[in-house]
Design a protein around this motif. Structure first.
Motif, mmCIF file in Angstrom:
data_model
loop_
_atom_site.group_PDB
_atom_site.id
_atom_site.type_symbol
_atom_site.label_atom_id
_atom_site.label_comp_id
_atom_site.label_asym_id
_atom_site.label_seq_id
_atom_site.Cartn_x
_atom_site.Cartn_y
_atom_site.Cartn_z
ATOM 1 N N TYR A 74 0.836 -1.202 0.000
ATOM 2 C CA TYR A 74 0.000 0.000 0.000
ATOM 3 C C TYR A 74 0.875 1.258 0.000
ATOM 4 N N ILE A 75 1.960 1.230 0.746
ATOM 5 C CA ILE A 75 2.866 2.378 0.804
ATOM 6 C C ILE A 75 3.458 2.651 -0.583
ATOM 7 N N LYS A 76 3.829 1.594 -1.307
ATOM 8 C CA LYS A 76 4.351 1.753 -2.677
ATOM 9 C C LYS A 76 3.280 2.334 -3.600
ATOM 10 N N MET A 77 2.040 1.867 -3.451
ATOM 11 C CA MET A 77 0.951 2.367 -4.279
ATOM 12 C C MET A 77 0.721 3.856 -4.021
ATOM 13 N N MET A 78 0.770 4.247 -2.759
ATOM 14 C CA MET A 78 0.583 5.663 -2.422
ATOM 15 C C MET A 78 1.745 6.513 -2.932
ATOM 16 N N SER A 79 2.950 5.972 -2.903
ATOM 17 C CA SER A 79 4.097 6.749 -3.404
ATOM 18 C C SER A 79 3.994 6.957 -4.912
ATOM 19 N N ILE A 90 2.197 2.362 14.809
ATOM 20 C CA ILE A 90 1.794 0.963 14.948
ATOM 21 C C ILE A 90 0.815 0.776 16.102
ATOM 22 N N GLN A 91 0.972 1.562 17.175
ATOM 23 C CA GLN A 91 0.077 1.428 18.329
ATOM 24 C C GLN A 91 -1.364 1.780 17.994
ATOM 25 N N HIS A 92 -1.566 2.752 17.110
ATOM 26 C CA HIS A 92 -2.911 3.189 16.746
ATOM 27 C C HIS A 92 -3.320 2.724 15.349
ATOM 28 N N ASN A 93 -2.518 1.847 14.736
ATOM 29 C CA ASN A 93 -2.809 1.315 13.400
ATOM 30 C C ASN A 93 -3.104 2.436 12.399
ATOM 31 N N LYS A 94 -2.121 3.307 12.241
ATOM 32 C CA LYS A 94 -2.322 4.467 11.385
ATOM 33 C C LYS A 94 -1.060 4.747 10.564
ATOM 34 N N LEU A 95 -1.263 5.106 9.311
ATOM 35 C CA LEU A 95 -0.195 5.579 8.432
ATOM 36 C C LEU A 95 -0.507 7.022 8.077
ATOM 37 N N VAL A 96 0.502 7.883 8.112
ATOM 38 C CA VAL A 96 0.313 9.285 7.770
ATOM 39 C C VAL A 96 1.152 9.586 6.533
ATOM 40 N N PHE A 97 0.492 10.100 5.495
ATOM 41 C CA PHE A 97 1.151 10.425 4.235
ATOM 42 C C PHE A 97 1.084 11.922 4.004
ATOM 43 N N LYS A 98 2.084 12.435 3.288
ATOM 44 C CA LYS A 98 2.096 13.844 2.905
ATOM 45 C C LYS A 98 2.199 13.953 1.397
ATOM 46 N N GLY A 100 2.799 17.358 -0.719
ATOM 47 C CA GLY A 100 2.946 18.811 -0.638
ATOM 48 C C GLY A 100 2.612 19.282 0.766
ATOM 49 N N GLN A 101 1.607 20.155 0.887
ATOM 50 C CA GLN A 101 1.173 20.653 2.192
ATOM 51 C C GLN A 101 0.059 19.801 2.804
ATOM 52 N N ASN A 102 -0.516 18.908 2.019
ATOM 53 C CA ASN A 102 -1.627 18.076 2.493
ATOM 54 C C ASN A 102 -1.125 16.866 3.269
ATOM 55 N N THR A 103 -1.827 16.541 4.344
ATOM 56 C CA THR A 103 -1.526 15.367 5.151
ATOM 57 C C THR A 103 -2.757 14.468 5.161
ATOM 58 N N VAL A 104 -2.550 13.183 4.921
ATOM 59 C CA VAL A 104 -3.642 12.211 4.891
ATOM 60 C C VAL A 104 -3.327 11.104 5.893
ATOM 61 N N SER A 105 -4.289 10.813 6.756
ATOM 62 C CA SER A 105 -4.134 9.751 7.740
ATOM 63 C C SER A 105 -4.929 8.534 7.287
ATOM 64 N N ILE A 106 -4.271 7.390 7.207
ATOM 65 C CA ILE A 106 -4.895 6.148 6.755
ATOM 66 C C ILE A 106 -4.890 5.167 7.925
ATOM 67 N N SER A 107 -6.045 4.608 8.246
ATOM 68 C CA SER A 107 -6.088 3.610 9.314
ATOM 69 C C SER A 107 -6.214 2.218 8.712
ATOM 70 N N TYR A 108 -5.769 1.245 9.466
ATOM 71 C CA TYR A 108 -5.856 -0.143 9.033
ATOM 72 C C TYR A 108 -6.173 -1.013 10.237
ATOM 73 N N LYS A 109 -6.704 -2.199 9.962
ATOM 74 C CA LYS A 109 -7.025 -3.131 11.037
ATOM 75 C C LYS A 109 -6.908 -4.561 10.541
ATOM 76 N N ARG A 110 -6.789 -5.432 11.478
ATOM 77 C CA ARG A 110 -6.705 -6.855 11.171
ATOM 78 C C ARG A 110 -8.057 -7.329 10.639
ATOM 79 N N SER A 120 -9.129 3.570 3.249
ATOM 80 C CA SER A 120 -8.693 4.755 2.524
ATOM 81 C C SER A 120 -9.714 5.875 2.726
ATOM 82 N N PRO A 121 -9.261 7.108 2.885
ATOM 83 C CA PRO A 121 -10.217 8.206 3.085
ATOM 84 C C PRO A 121 -10.875 8.675 1.795
#
Length: 126
Positions: A74-79, A90-98, A100-110, A120-121
């Protein structure tokens, strides 16, 4: 002949009762998941060898299913889309992507013991 007919009628009534209970308690049993869509995604992952199959929930949010712990796909796809991973919580099952100036938070679960479902948001147009 009567015994076979009784068994057939009993089986038919049992099936109708079970399907009625599932229909009445749909949201309680499956939550926001679409079980058939998720089964298709798992089929694409396991049988067809797709790296990251897409599915959706009842709100038409895009979800991705990957083997458990394989978030790198998923990280490769987003890049490729222009996003850079800035934080992995890892504690909150969240990936944060940037991007430019935009930040997107992606959550995941088992999901289903063997998979990870990534929420995906971004919305999918139906």
């Amino acid at each position: 002949m009567k015994k076979g007919m009784r068994i057939g009628i009993s089986f038919s009534i049992s099936v109708m009762v079970v399907w009625s209970l599932i229909f009445i308690n749909w949201e309680h049993i499956f939550g926001t998941n679409r079980p058939i869509a998720n089964m298709k995604a798992i089929y694409q992952l396991e049988i067809k060898g797709k790296d990251i199959p897409k599915t959706s929930n009842v709100d038409n949010d895009i979800l991705y299913i990957v083997p458990r712990g394989h978030l790198d796909t998923y990280i490769k796809m987003m890049s490729k889309e222009g996003y850079v991973l800035s934080e992995e919580d890892i504690q909150h099952n969240k990936l944060v992507f940037k991007e430019g100036q935009n930040t997107v938070s992606i959550s995941y679960k088992r999901f289903a013991r063997k998979y990870t479902i990534i929420e995906s948001p971004f919305l999918e147009k139906v």
